[in-house]
Design a protein around this motif. Sequence first.
Motif, PDB file in Angstrom:
ATOM      1  N   ARG A   1      -4.157  85.914  26.408  1.00 30.43           N
ATOM      2  CA  ARG A   1      -2.814  86.081  27.143  1.00 30.43           C
ATOM      3  C   ARG A   1      -2.451  84.733  27.881  1.00 30.43           C
ATOM      4  O   ARG A   1      -0.936  84.710  28.395  1.00 30.43           O
ATOM      5  CB  ARG A   1      -3.023  87.281  28.021  1.00 30.43           C
ATOM      6  N   GLU A   2      -3.301  84.143  28.357  1.00 31.67           N
ATOM      7  CA  GLU A   2      -2.935  82.469  28.851  1.00 31.67           C
ATOM      8  C   GLU A   2      -2.395  81.560  28.169  1.00 31.67           C
ATOM      9  O   GLU A   2      -1.880  80.515  28.604  1.00 31.67           O
ATOM     10  CB  GLU A   2      -4.108  81.857  29.929  1.00 31.67           C
ATOM     11  N   THR A   3      -2.194  82.065  26.667  1.00 30.90           N
ATOM     12  CA  THR A   3      -1.672  80.829  25.738  1.00 30.90           C
ATOM     13  C   THR A   3      -0.123  81.113  26.088  1.00 30.90           C
ATOM     14  O   THR A   3       0.420  82.096  25.547  1.00 30.90           O
ATOM     15  CB  THR A   3      -2.214  81.082  24.394  1.00 30.90           C
ATOM     16  N   ARG A   4       0.723  79.944  25.728  1.00 28.41           N
ATOM     17  CA  ARG A   4       2.022  79.974  26.010  1.00 28.41           C
ATOM     18  C   ARG A   4       2.459  80.234  24.483  1.00 28.41           C
ATOM     19  O   ARG A   4       1.913  79.622  23.631  1.00 28.41           O
ATOM     20  CB  ARG A   4       2.540  78.801  26.731  1.00 28.41           C
ATOM     21  N   ARG A   5       3.920  80.837  24.562  1.00 31.30           N
ATOM     22  CA  ARG A   5       4.565  81.148  23.309  1.00 31.30           C
ATOM     23  C   ARG A   5       4.809  79.565  22.517  1.00 31.30           C
ATOM     24  O   ARG A   5       4.702  79.496  21.351  1.00 31.30           O
ATOM     25  CB  ARG A   5       5.751  81.784  23.470  1.00 31.30           C
ATOM     26  N   GLY A   6       5.078  78.772  23.186  1.00 35.99           N
ATOM     27  CA  GLY A   6       5.269  77.287  22.524  1.00 35.99           C
ATOM     28  C   GLY A   6       4.264  77.097  22.098  1.00 35.99           C
ATOM     29  O   GLY A   6       4.329  76.287  20.798  1.00 35.99           O
ATOM     30  N   ASP A   7       3.074  77.201  22.607  1.00 43.30           N
ATOM     31  CA  ASP A   7       1.729  76.677  21.826  1.00 43.30           C
ATOM     32  C   ASP A   7       1.439  77.268  20.494  1.00 43.30           C
ATOM     33  O   ASP A   7       1.032  76.929  19.903  1.00 43.30           O
ATOM     34  CB  ASP A   7       0.493  76.623  22.953  1.00 43.30           C
TER      35      ASP A   7
ATOM     36  N   ARG B   1       3.691  79.096  18.488  1.00 43.17           N
ATOM     37  CA  ARG B   1       4.529  78.524  17.755  1.00 43.17           C
ATOM     38  C   ARG B   1       4.282  77.140  17.084  1.00 43.17           C
ATOM     39  O   ARG B   1       4.215  77.179  15.831  1.00 43.17           O
ATOM     40  CB  ARG B   1       5.948  78.476  18.146  1.00 43.17           C
TER      41      ARG B   1
ATOM     42  N   THR C   1      -2.749  88.244  21.581  1.00 46.82           N
ATOM     43  CA  THR C   1      -2.040  88.088  20.186  1.00 46.82           C
ATOM     44  C   THR C   1      -2.723  87.701  19.219  1.00 46.82           C
ATOM     45  O   THR C   1      -3.700  86.727  19.149  1.00 46.82           O
ATOM     46  CB  THR C   1      -0.925  87.048  20.612  1.00 46.82           C
TER      47      THR C   1
END
Length: 61
Positions: free
Chosen positions: A13-19, A21, A46
């Motif tokens: 959950r700590e992973t950003r969407r940009g990372d 992608r 995710t």
Amino acid sequence: MVEYEYRVLSFGRETRRGDIRRELTEHAEYGHWELHRTRIYIGGVTRTWLRRRIIRARRAS
């Protein structure tokens, strides 16, 4: 019949969407993977399934 191989990637959950992608883009560009399914679970994990076609070489006779 088309056969595929699969790879499952999990992101916390700590992973950003940009990372996420960026990681998926690298797999698509360099490994020829395509996005098959993405699920976001309770708690924010995710999980993404990637697939690519298996190409079998035929023997020359």
